[in-house]
Design an enzyme around this catalytic site. Sequence first.
Site: not given
Length: 428
Positions: A144, A238, A266
């Site tokens: 994702y 990623d 994050k």
Amino acid sequence: MNCEKSIKAFQKAQVVIPGGVDSPVRAFKSVGGTPLFIKKGKGAYLVDIDGNKYVDFVQSWGPLIFGHADKTIEKAVIKAVKNGLSFGAPTKVETKLASLICSMFEGMDKVRFVSSGTEAVMSAIRLARGYTNRDDIVKFEGCYHGHSDSLLVQAGSGAVTFGTPSSPGVPSDLTKHTLLAKYNDIKSVKKCFQNSKNIACVIIEPIAGNMGFVPADAKFLEELRALCDKHGALLIFDEVMSGFRASLKGAQGVYETKPDLVTFGKVIGGGMPVGAFGGWAEIMDKLSPDGPVYQAGTLSGNPVAMSAGLASLEKLIAHEGLHVELEVKAKRLVEGLKSAALAEGIALQVGAIGSMFGFFFNDKPVKNFDDALTSNTKLFAAFHQGMLKEGFYFACSQFETGFISSVMSDEMIDETIEAAAKVFKEIK
Ligand code: KE4
């Protein structure tokens, strides 16, 4: 466990917010029950509006490696806020954080900040397409990368590797440029390069956290690197989740393979909305205003968010060996869960790297999304609910990852394992 107030709050939220949440996974759909409305976080704990207290293994899905309300980060944010919230103009703190990040990674000449991981990935994909002048991209089933159109893709029908939209509202004209490969399977990537001579980049979570916790095989990443080089495609890591979590240098501190572009999120914002993407100057300089590839954002590089991210990264760098300490705790936790489950005849597949960990209710190893999908999600749901009742807050989906924060004690790990033993007995 009394959740009366959360139940009422959820009903109210559903009247004015779609699904009652601002991000779908929070709705507890795959585990059942009512999502808990949080009153505050303190250190390793979350406290919900009914006063229930939990050891938090989600940490806002990764950002809070120092736990909730960390004093250092709080101080930096308050100091920044006193000078104003946002200017829409350059500030020195952006350069400071960018310089720090570039100094940490080989091949990271420049970095640009955005406000989310989705934005970082969407921008990196556009940059790769602009730099290579090619339209197609390769992603992996189960990975994702945020919700930009090109990446909301599921495997196409039959043998063809071209993707089809995984959500209404995503035009197939877009997703036909996204090819799907199988994680840890280099043959499936080779097939993509046979199907298209127009591949701009391959994007991968080098340590996948969104199909559950599934690290890439080192050899697979090396072969992926070689394949991209052979075909003139960029390799994008990623690291929105694994960045600063798998090691101080994320997956790049675990594997030898080096990407051309990296995306972050994050931890890099210390809990504030920050994403970033960076890489070689030759590629990054293609970005507007110097280059032709357009990319922008009103709150990109927001000084308050930058201050939180800078404080978070400086604290990480100052704490030598933190990730080794956290990995010891993570491994002890998952091994403890595995033995406690086995004692009740439940098979768990477990893993941990740095401060990231995961477990599958599965009797076979999980190497890709197809494997992950064979996991027992009903048993996971029962475990999740049982652990909430015992005061432990795990990710509300089998296809997510857990995190250890620096404020988690050995006693907390032991208490978690003890509680899990009780829950496994109840749910078997
Ligand atoms: P955001 O747009 O949610 O900041 O980042 C998207 C993203 C990109 N890349 C990776 C590897 C990610 O893990 C994410 C977001 N992760 C999820 C947790 N699995 C965020 C939680 C949510 O969607 O609410």
